[in-house]
Design a protein around this motif. Structure first.
Motif, PDB file in Angstrom:
ATOM      1  N   ARG A 183       0.900  -1.244   0.017  1.00  0.00           N
ATOM      2  CA  ARG A 183      -0.042   0.009  -0.117  1.00  0.00           C
ATOM      3  C   ARG A 183       0.918   1.169   0.245  1.00  0.00           C
ATOM      4  NH1 ARG A 183      -1.842   2.545   4.537  1.00  0.00           N
ATOM      5  NH2 ARG A 183      -0.602   1.796   6.458  1.00  0.00           N
ATOM      6  N   VAL A 184       0.288   2.472  -0.348  1.00  0.00           N
ATOM      7  CA  VAL A 184       1.001   3.725  -0.337  1.00  0.00           C
ATOM      8  C   VAL A 184       0.263   4.633   0.490  1.00  0.00           C
ATOM      9  CG1 VAL A 184      -0.061   4.051  -2.554  1.00  0.00           C
ATOM     10  CG2 VAL A 184       2.138   5.224  -2.252  1.00  0.00           C
ATOM     11  N   TRP A 185       0.936   5.566   0.993  1.00  0.00           N
ATOM     12  CA  TRP A 185       0.189   6.745   1.635  1.00  0.00           C
ATOM     13  C   TRP A 185       1.170   8.040   1.813  1.00  0.00           C
ATOM     14  CZ3 TRP A 185       2.483   2.544   4.127  1.00  0.00           C
ATOM     15  CH2 TRP A 185       3.238   2.798   5.255  1.00  0.00           C
ATOM     16  N   VAL A 186       0.752   8.967   1.999  1.00  0.00           N
ATOM     17  CA  VAL A 186       1.604  10.348   2.065  1.00  0.00           C
ATOM     18  C   VAL A 186       1.323  11.003   3.505  1.00  0.00           C
ATOM     19  CG1 VAL A 186      -0.319  11.756   1.306  1.00  0.00           C
ATOM     20  CG2 VAL A 186       2.120  12.311   1.144  1.00  0.00           C
ATOM     21  N   GLU A 187       2.616  11.479   4.106  1.00  0.00           N
ATOM     22  CA  GLU A 187       2.546  12.333   5.333  1.00  0.00           C
ATOM     23  C   GLU A 187       3.049  13.466   4.964  1.00  0.00           C
ATOM     24  OE1 GLU A 187       4.575  10.128   8.371  1.00  0.00           O
ATOM     25  OE2 GLU A 187       2.749   8.761   8.673  1.00  0.00           O
ATOM     26  N   SER A 188       2.487  14.810   5.124  1.00  0.00           N
ATOM     27  CA  SER A 188       2.887  15.924   4.660  1.00  0.00           C
ATOM     28  C   SER A 188       2.290  17.050   5.498  1.00  0.00           C
ATOM     29  CB  SER A 188       2.395  16.220   3.190  1.00  0.00           C
ATOM     30  OG  SER A 188       3.012  17.160   2.606  1.00  0.00           O
ATOM     31  N   ALA A 189       2.962  18.331   5.311  1.00  0.00           N
ATOM     32  CA  ALA A 189       2.679  19.431   6.041  1.00  0.00           C
ATOM     33  C   ALA A 189       2.665  20.472   4.582  1.00  0.00           C
ATOM     34  CB  ALA A 189       3.539  19.846   7.194  1.00  0.00           C
ATOM     35  N   PHE A 190       1.489  21.139   4.496  1.00  0.00           N
ATOM     36  CA  PHE A 190       1.431  21.952   3.496  1.00  0.00           C
ATOM     37  C   PHE A 190       2.659  23.046   3.621  1.00  0.00           C
ATOM     38  CE2 PHE A 190      -0.813  25.325   0.882  1.00  0.00           C
ATOM     39  CZ  PHE A 190      -0.432  24.840  -0.362  1.00  0.00           C
ATOM     40  N   GLY A 191       3.375  23.181   2.486  1.00  0.00           N
ATOM     41  CA  GLY A 191       4.598  24.224   2.780  1.00  0.00           C
ATOM     42  C   GLY A 191       5.577  23.737   3.314  1.00  0.00           C
ATOM     43  N   ASP A 192       5.652  22.543   3.751  1.00  0.00           N
ATOM     44  CA  ASP A 192       6.763  22.084   4.592  1.00  0.00           C
ATOM     45  C   ASP A 192       7.263  20.610   4.203  1.00  0.00           C
ATOM     46  OD1 ASP A 192       8.807  22.585   6.517  1.00  0.00           O
ATOM     47  OD2 ASP A 192       7.332  21.789   8.330  1.00  0.00           O
ATOM     48  N   GLY A 193       7.215  20.246   2.974  1.00  0.00           N
ATOM     49  CA  GLY A 193       7.853  19.062   2.311  1.00  0.00           C
ATOM     50  C   GLY A 193       6.720  17.722   2.850  1.00  0.00           C
ATOM     51  N   SER A 194       6.875  16.704   1.964  1.00  0.00           N
ATOM     52  CA  SER A 194       6.224  15.375   2.024  1.00  0.00           C
ATOM     53  C   SER A 194       7.035  14.197   2.269  1.00  0.00           C
ATOM     54  CB  SER A 194       5.414  15.478   0.738  1.00  0.00           C
ATOM     55  OG  SER A 194       4.980  16.620   0.165  1.00  0.00           O
ATOM     56  N   THR A 195       6.331  13.112   2.825  1.00  0.00           N
ATOM     57  CA  THR A 195       6.944  11.872   2.709  1.00  0.00           C
ATOM     58  C   THR A 195       6.013  10.908   2.081  1.00  0.00           C
ATOM     59  OG1 THR A 195       8.590  12.228   4.488  1.00  0.00           O
ATOM     60  CG2 THR A 195       7.833  10.053   3.746  1.00  0.00           C
ATOM     61  N   PHE A 196       6.364  10.403   1.100  1.00  0.00           N
ATOM     62  CA  PHE A 196       5.443   9.239   0.415  1.00  0.00           C
ATOM     63  C   PHE A 196       6.059   7.877   0.786  1.00  0.00           C
ATOM     64  CE2 PHE A 196       2.327  11.304  -2.310  1.00  0.00           C
ATOM     65  CZ  PHE A 196       2.841  12.750  -2.200  1.00  0.00           C
ATOM     66  N   PHE A 197       5.277   7.004   1.488  1.00  0.00           N
ATOM     67  CA  PHE A 197       5.424   5.682   1.912  1.00  0.00           C
ATOM     68  C   PHE A 197       4.903   4.755   1.143  1.00  0.00           C
ATOM     69  CE2 PHE A 197       5.783   8.425   5.929  1.00  0.00           C
ATOM     70  CZ  PHE A 197       6.826   7.941   6.155  1.00  0.00           C
ATOM     71  N   VAL A 198       5.759   3.447   0.629  1.00  0.00           N
ATOM     72  CA  VAL A 198       5.095   2.228   0.187  1.00  0.00           C
ATOM     73  C   VAL A 198       5.587   1.160   0.839  1.00  0.00           C
ATOM     74  CG1 VAL A 198       5.461   0.820  -1.984  1.00  0.00           C
ATOM     75  CG2 VAL A 198       5.745   3.400  -2.158  1.00  0.00           C
TER      76      VAL A 198
END
Ligand code: ADP
Length: 443
Positions: free
Chosen positions: A363-378
Motif C-alpha cells: 500500500r501507499v500513503w503520504v504524510e505531509s505538511a502543506f508548505g513543509d515537505g512530504s513523505t510518500f511511503f510504500v
C-alpha cells in the motif's frame, strides 16, 4: 411481490392511502427496472425478488426464488472461469458482517440457460448486523466491452504517438547539445521550452498507456525475491543527475543527510515486480524533484518494519494539504494552487503508484505538511531470510526450466566489437531514436 401490501395492512387508516400510493409506486419501479434486486433475511433466505432478478438468475417468475437461500440461486464464477464457492466468497462475508460491499469481479450464471453475464453487484445492509440485506446486480457485459474497446483505442493511440514524440525529443536533445549543434542563445531558450514540452507529452502518453493497461487488468505482477535496500538504492540513483541539475541535496539510507548520522541499512528481503517497483520509484522521485524548489533536499530509504518493508521518498518541497492528500492517489487528480499551476503534470503518476503497490500486495500513503515537505511511503510484504532463499531457489529453477537451448547465432547478428567513445557518440548522433534518451522519461 406481496411484501409491500403486507406492510400497508398494518398501517393505521389515516395513513393508508398515502402508504398505498407510495408502495404501489415502489412496486411499479422495482418491476420496471432492469437491475436485479433481492431482499434476504438474516440467514440468507430470499424474501423478495423483482422480475429482473428472476430473469437474470434464470427463473420464470420472482415467486420461483422466494424462500430459497440466495447462495443457491446466485451462481457465480470469476472472470477466469473459476466457480465461486457458494458459501465462501466476499459477498457471503459482507452479508455475514452486515457490511456494504460492491464488486465487478464476478460472472453470473443463469440457472436455466447457462447464460453468462458479467455483473456489478452491491450488498446493502438495511439496519444493524442481524437485519435484512438488499442485493442489487446489473448486467455490465456491454459496458465492459465498451470500456475494453475504449482502452484499446487509447492504448493504441498512445503507443503510436510515443514514437514520433520520442523522435521530436531526440532531435531537440541533439539541437541543444553543443557537441552536435551550434545555435544562438535565443534559439536555445526556445528549443529548451520545446524540449520540456515534448518530454511532458512523452510522459503523458506513457502514463496513459500504463493506466489503460492497468484498468484493463492486463498488467500482472511478476514477483522476484530481492534484497530490497540494494534494489531501491540502485533504482533511485538513476535520478541523481536530475537532482544535481536542480541543486537538490540527495541522500539514501537509514537517515537523511541533514542529520549527519551515518547508519548502515540491514539487508531486508521482499518479493517485487522490478518493473512495477521502478515505476513507483520513478514517479515518487520525479514528483519529489518537481515539487521541491531549488536548493531543497530529497531523501530515499528502504527498511524492514515487522513483516513489512517500508520505502520512503521524502522531500522538503511544497507539501500537500490534508484536503488534497485524500485525493492525490485518484486518477487525473492534480492539486490546483498557485505553485502547482506552474508545474506540468498529468495527475496519473500517483494513481499508477497506488495500483502498482497494491498489485504487489502493498500500500501507499503520504504524510505531509502543506508548505513543509512530504513523505510518500510504500509498504510491501517482507520475506524472512528462509522465505527469500526458498523463493530465490524456486525462481532460479523456474528460469532454468524456461531457458531454451541456445541456437548458434548467425554471423550477421554476432555481438559487435565494443565502440570507441567517439564512434559511440557519432552513432548516437546518427541514430538518435535508439539512444536511451533519458532514463526518467523512459520513452
Ligand atoms: P502529476 O502528474 O500532476 O504530478 P501525480 O499523480 O504524480 O500527478 O500527483 C498528483 C498531485 O499530487 C500533483 O498534482 C501534486 O499536486 C501532488 N504531489 C505529488 N507529489 C508531490 C510532492 N512530492 N510534493 C507536493 N505535492 C505532490
Amino acid at each position: 411481490m406481496g411484501l409491500f401490501r403486507k406492510r400497508i395492512s398494518s398501517s393505521d387508516s389515516a395513513t393508508t392511502s398515502a402508504s398505498e400510493n407510495y408502495s404501489a409506486l415502489a412496486e411499479l419501479t422495482l418491476n420496471a427496472i432492469t437491475d436485479g434486486v433481492l431482499l434476504i433475511d438474516e440467514i440468507g433466505i430470499i424474501k423478495y425478488a423483482n422480475p429482473a432478478a428472476a430473469l437474470m438468475l434464470g427463473y420464470d417468475t420472482p415467486g420461483d426464488v422466494l424462500g430459497l437461500a440466495f447462495q443457491m440461486v446466485l451462481r457465480l464464477e470469476t472472470s477466469d472461469g473459476v466457480p465461486v464457492p457458494p458459501n465462501q466468497n466476499e459477498i457471503v462475508q459482507a452479508i455475514a458482517l452486515g457490511k456494504s460491499f460492491t464488486t465487478r469481479d464476478y460472472i453470473l450464471i443463469s440457472a436455466q440457460s447457462e447464460r453468462h453475464a458479467a455483473i456489478s453487484l452491491t450488498v446493502t445492509p438495511t439496519n444493524g448486523i442481524h437485519s435484512d440485506k438488499i442485493i442489487t446486480f446489473r448486467d455490465i457485459t456491454k459496458q465492459l466491452e465498451e470500456e475494453h474497446e475504449q482502452s484499446e483505442f487509447i492504448s493504441t493511440a498512445s503507443h503510436e504517438m510515443r514514437t514520433p514524440v520520442a523522435s521530436i525529443e531526440g532531435y531537440l536533445g541533439l539541437a541543444l547539445n553543443p557537441q552536435t549543434a551550434t545555435i544562438d542563445a535565443r534559439a536555445h531558450q526556445y528549443l529548451e521550452a520545446a524540449h520540456k514540452a515534448s518530454q511532458h507529452l512523452g510522459r503523458l502518453f506513457k502514463d496513459l498507456l500504463d493506466v489503460t493497461q492497468l484498468d484493463d487488468g492486463r498488467s500482472k505482477a511478476r514477483l522476484v525475491p530481492v534484497d530490497i535496500v540494494a534494489v531501491v538504492k540502485e533504482m533511485a540513483s538513476g535520478h541523481e543527475r536530475e537532482m544535481e541539475a536542480k541543486r537538490l541535496k540527495y541522500s539514501f539510507g537509514a537517515a537523511p543527510a541533514v542529520t549527519g548520522v551515518k547508519q548502515i541499512n540491514p539487508i531486508v528481503y521482499a518479493a517485487v515486480d522490478l518493473d512495477f517497483l521502478r515505476e513507483i520509484l520513478d514517479n515518487l522521485i520525479e514528483n519529489a524533484i518537481k515539487y521541491t524548489p531549488e536548493g531543497g533536499e530529497v531523501w530515499v530509504n528502504a527498511r524492514g518494519d515487522g513483516d513489512k518493508v517500508v520505502i520512503n521518498v521524502t522531500d522538503t518541497g511544497i507539501g500537500v494539504s490534508p484536503d488534497d492528500a485524500v485525493h492525490i492517489f485518484q486518477k487525473f487528480y492534480r492539486v490546483d494552487n498557485s505553485q502547482t499551476r506552474q508545474i506540468g503534470g498529468t495527475g496519473l503518476g500517483l494513481y499508477i503508484v497506488k495500483q502498482r503497490a497494491e498489485a504487489m500486495g502493498g500500500r501507499v500513503w503520504v504524510e505531509s505538511a502543506f508548505g513543509d515537505g512530504s513523505t510518500f511511503f510504500v509498504s510491501l510484504p517482507r520475506l524472512t531470510d528462509s522465505e527469500y532463499e526458498q523463493q530465490l531457489l524456486a525462481y532460479q529453477n523456474n528460469q532454468l526450466a524456461q531457458a531454451q537451448p541456445a541456437a548458434p547465432m548467425p554471423e550477421s547478428v554476432q555481438p559487435a566489437a565494443p565502440l570507441t567513445p567517439e564512434a559511440a557518440a557519432q552513432q548516437e548522433a546518427n541514430h538518435f531514436p535508439s539512444i536511451n534518451l533519458n532514463n526518467s522519461n523512459n520513452l
